[in-house]
Design an enzyme around this catalytic site. Structure first.
Site, PDB file in Angstrom:
ATOM      1  N   HIS A  40      -6.737  -2.145   8.719  1.00 29.97           N
ATOM      2  CA  HIS A  40      -6.083  -3.434   8.515  1.00 29.97           C
ATOM      3  C   HIS A  40      -6.314  -4.353   9.717  1.00 29.97           C
ATOM      4  O   HIS A  40      -5.558  -4.318  10.686  1.00 29.97           O
ATOM      5  CB  HIS A  40      -4.577  -3.236   8.316  1.00 29.97           C
ATOM      6  CG  HIS A  40      -4.222  -2.548   7.043  1.00 29.97           C
ATOM      7  ND1 HIS A  40      -3.581  -3.178   5.998  1.00 29.97           N
ATOM      8  CD2 HIS A  40      -4.429  -1.275   6.628  1.00 29.97           C
ATOM      9  CE1 HIS A  40      -3.408  -2.325   5.005  1.00 29.97           C
ATOM     10  NE2 HIS A  40      -3.913  -1.164   5.366  1.00 29.97           N
ATOM     11  N   CYS A  68      -9.412  -1.695   3.470  1.00 26.76           N
ATOM     12  CA  CYS A  68      -8.606  -0.567   3.004  1.00 26.76           C
ATOM     13  C   CYS A  68      -9.004  -0.167   1.571  1.00 26.76           C
ATOM     14  O   CYS A  68     -10.074   0.381   1.362  1.00 26.76           O
ATOM     15  CB  CYS A  68      -7.126  -0.902   3.119  1.00 26.76           C
ATOM     16  SG  CYS A  68      -6.072   0.564   3.163  1.00 26.76           S
ATOM     17  N   PHE A  69      -8.179  -0.456   0.568  1.00 25.10           N
ATOM     18  CA  PHE A  69      -8.546  -0.149  -0.812  1.00 25.10           C
ATOM     19  C   PHE A  69      -9.838  -0.871  -1.177  1.00 25.10           C
ATOM     20  O   PHE A  69     -10.682  -0.350  -1.904  1.00 25.10           O
ATOM     21  CB  PHE A  69      -7.404  -0.566  -1.742  1.00 25.10           C
ATOM     22  CG  PHE A  69      -7.427   0.110  -3.085  1.00 25.10           C
ATOM     23  CD1 PHE A  69      -7.237   1.474  -3.205  1.00 25.10           C
ATOM     24  CD2 PHE A  69      -7.604  -0.623  -4.249  1.00 25.10           C
ATOM     25  CE1 PHE A  69      -7.240   2.100  -4.441  1.00 25.10           C
ATOM     26  CE2 PHE A  69      -7.607  -0.015  -5.493  1.00 25.10           C
ATOM     27  CZ  PHE A  69      -7.424   1.347  -5.595  1.00 25.10           C
ATOM     28  N   GLU A  84      -5.723  -7.447   9.964  1.00 28.95           N
ATOM     29  CA  GLU A  84      -4.700  -8.490  10.129  1.00 28.95           C
ATOM     30  C   GLU A  84      -3.522  -7.994  10.968  1.00 28.95           C
ATOM     31  O   GLU A  84      -2.882  -8.772  11.666  1.00 28.95           O
ATOM     32  CB  GLU A  84      -4.216  -8.985   8.765  1.00 28.95           C
ATOM     33  CG  GLU A  84      -3.167  -8.137   8.091  1.00 28.95           C
ATOM     34  CD  GLU A  84      -3.673  -6.781   7.636  1.00 28.95           C
ATOM     35  OE1 GLU A  84      -2.851  -5.861   7.476  1.00 28.95           O
ATOM     36  OE2 GLU A  84      -4.900  -6.619   7.445  1.00 28.95           O
ATOM     37  N   GLY A 123      -2.745   3.720  -4.436  1.00 30.11           N
ATOM     38  CA  GLY A 123      -3.309   4.468  -5.550  1.00 30.11           C
ATOM     39  C   GLY A 123      -4.644   5.129  -5.258  1.00 30.11           C
ATOM     40  O   GLY A 123      -5.187   5.060  -4.161  1.00 30.11           O
ATOM     41  N   PHE A 147      -7.001   8.139   0.849  1.00 25.84           N
ATOM     42  CA  PHE A 147      -8.297   8.407   0.235  1.00 25.84           C
ATOM     43  C   PHE A 147      -9.389   7.833   1.127  1.00 25.84           C
ATOM     44  O   PHE A 147      -9.134   6.942   1.941  1.00 25.84           O
ATOM     45  CB  PHE A 147      -8.376   7.782  -1.158  1.00 25.84           C
ATOM     46  CG  PHE A 147      -7.435   8.388  -2.153  1.00 25.84           C
ATOM     47  CD1 PHE A 147      -7.846   9.393  -3.008  1.00 25.84           C
ATOM     48  CD2 PHE A 147      -6.119   7.944  -2.237  1.00 25.84           C
ATOM     49  CE1 PHE A 147      -6.967   9.962  -3.924  1.00 25.84           C
ATOM     50  CE2 PHE A 147      -5.235   8.500  -3.153  1.00 25.84           C
ATOM     51  CZ  PHE A 147      -5.657   9.512  -3.995  1.00 25.84           C
ATOM     52  N   SER A 176       0.821  -1.215   0.000  1.00 29.69           N
ATOM     53  CA  SER A 176       0.000   0.000   0.000  1.00 29.69           C
ATOM     54  C   SER A 176       0.855   1.266   0.000  1.00 29.69           C
ATOM     55  O   SER A 176       0.368   2.337  -0.348  1.00 29.69           O
ATOM     56  CB  SER A 176      -0.929   0.024   1.223  1.00 29.69           C
ATOM     57  OG  SER A 176      -1.815  -1.054   1.215  1.00 29.69           O
ATOM     58  N   GLN A 204     -12.788   1.181  -0.278  1.00 29.22           N
ATOM     59  CA  GLN A 204     -13.049   2.236  -1.253  1.00 29.22           C
ATOM     60  C   GLN A 204     -13.684   1.673  -2.522  1.00 29.22           C
ATOM     61  O   GLN A 204     -14.546   2.304  -3.131  1.00 29.22           O
ATOM     62  CB  GLN A 204     -11.733   2.958  -1.561  1.00 29.22           C
ATOM     63  CG  GLN A 204     -11.135   3.655  -0.352  1.00 29.22           C
ATOM     64  CD  GLN A 204      -9.657   3.945  -0.496  1.00 29.22           C
ATOM     65  OE1 GLN A 204      -9.082   3.839  -1.573  1.00 29.22           O
ATOM     66  NE2 GLN A 204      -9.016   4.303   0.605  1.00 29.22           N
TER      67      GLN A 204
END
Length: 379
Positions: free
Chosen positions: A353, A263-264, A355, A237, A308, A54, A267
């Site tokens: 996260h 996380c991503f 984990e 990203g 983001f 990330s 989104q």
């Protein structure tokens, strides 16, 4: 981009895109590097941070003043390489002390050609980033150090994080399987957008056989493994560029397969449901971010790395193409959306996260929640 020459007394300069500079000493490889300047508030877990995909194309500033005290071992990396573009510390450890240490952090950075800088006022730099926001940055050391105007021009030519499509750059190119630990109870297709090694391991501990698939995987490839659930990972990203993962997730939602994103992946779920995303001023990074689970009222201390966020209403249930959706988790520092859940289909996500190999482990229950969704679907 770099040379492998090392030397703690080699002069180095950090140049921000707004013109502010910090002078210190080279740490790791000597040369030049560019990326987005972000700060991480973790006091431990620097090895996990460095190897988290990330952080691709980011220059990480450590707010903890002493870094490298436990050296580097061969057990804690979250991937096969360091992903940060550069590394900024105040006082690097002179001699690491840990029974698992195999080499110094300086040696590891140099060995992987990661340009860093030490000996600067990271508190002042962090305060500057909090006030002005995350921005492009360059680190120059050795022969790469020139006049400030020339270095600033190089920084301002570097690409911005906004609009960057990076997940395919860090994801696996070939599918692989992480077997269940003990009896296999479920099969999960995990879409790798920058997955950390601990994530499939945590699922394996719950009796899940994890098929990790490339970011470019198709819906047919996902369902070829006959999954009981589908997982979308963390990654780098701008989510506004991630059209393929969004389309892929919509296909999963249409089939009603239990879905979990982190996380991503959170989104991506936000976009799949029709919500927008936006860039935070300086993001959440570190292992001490307070998040409230709104369904229980419980407050968790959590590990984050995101610049983001999802733009979804906190005060109401939203109607989407896949049924009703609501914000399930919220950051107590700034009320940023930290989780989503569908009320009419088995799908949820969190922005952090769970984990968290380096800790904390307050959010580990989310893997149990994913298992419960799969058990419910099977029943």
């Amino acid at each position: 981009m770099t040379t492998s020459t090392r030397g703690t007394q080699v002069p180095a300069v950090l140049v921000l895109e707004d013109g502010r500079t910090f002078r210190g000493r080279a740490y790791g490889a000597v040369g030049e590097t560019f990326g987005e300047a972000v700060f991480s508030t973790g006091m431990t877990g620097y090895q996990e941070t460095l190897t988290d995909p990330s952080y691709h194309r980011q220059v990480v500033v450590m707010t903890a003043p002493h870094v490298g005290n436990t050296g580097v071992n061969d057990e804690d990396p979250e991937s096969k390489r360091i992903w940060v573009s550069g590394y900024v510390v105040r006082d690097p450890a002179r001699t690491p002390s840990n029974w698992r240490s195999r080499r110094t952090l300086d040696e590891e950075l140099a060995g992987q050609d990661v340009v860093g800088i030490s000996g600067i006022d990271t508190r002042a730099l962090t305060r500057h980033l909090r006030e002005r926001g995350a921005m492009r940055v360059g680190i120059f050391s050795g022969a790469a150090v020139t006049d400030e105007a020339a270095m600033l021009a190089r920084v301002q030519e570097a690409p911005e994080m906004k609009g960057a499509d990076l997940s395919a750059e860090v994801a696996t190119k070939e599918a692989y399987v992480v077997p269940a630990i003990g009896t296999r109870k479920f099969t999960v297709a995990a879409v790798d957008l920058g997955i950390k090694g601990m994530t499939p391991h945590r699922m394996a501990e719950h009796g899940i056989e994890v098929h990790v698939l490339p970011a470019t995987a198709t819906l047919e490839e996902i369902y070829a493994v006959a999954p009981d659930g589908v997982f979308f990972s963390n990654g780098p990203g701008d989510p506004s560029t991630a059209d393929h993962p969004v389309a892929l997730m919509r296909g999963v939602l249409e089939r009603g397969t239990p879905l979990f994103g982190i996380c991503f992946g959170n989104q991506i779920l936000g976009r799949a449901l029709g919500f927008g995303t936006y860039k935070l001023k300086y993001g959440h990074r570190g292992i001490n971010q307070p998040v409230q689970d709104r369904s229980t009222g419980k407050v968790e201390v959590t590990a984050h790395n995101h610049g983001f966020a999802v733009d979804a209403p906190l005060d109401k249930v939203s109607d989407t193409a896949y049924g009703r959706a609501e914000v399930s988790h919220v950051c107590l520092n700034d009320q940023v959306v930290e989780g989503l859940q569908l009320l009419d289909r088995p799908a949820f996500s969190v922005q952090y996260h769970p984990e968290a190999a380096a800790g904390p482990h307050d959010a580990a229950y989310l893997f149990d929640r994913f298992v419960s969704l799969m058990e419910g679907q099977r029943a």
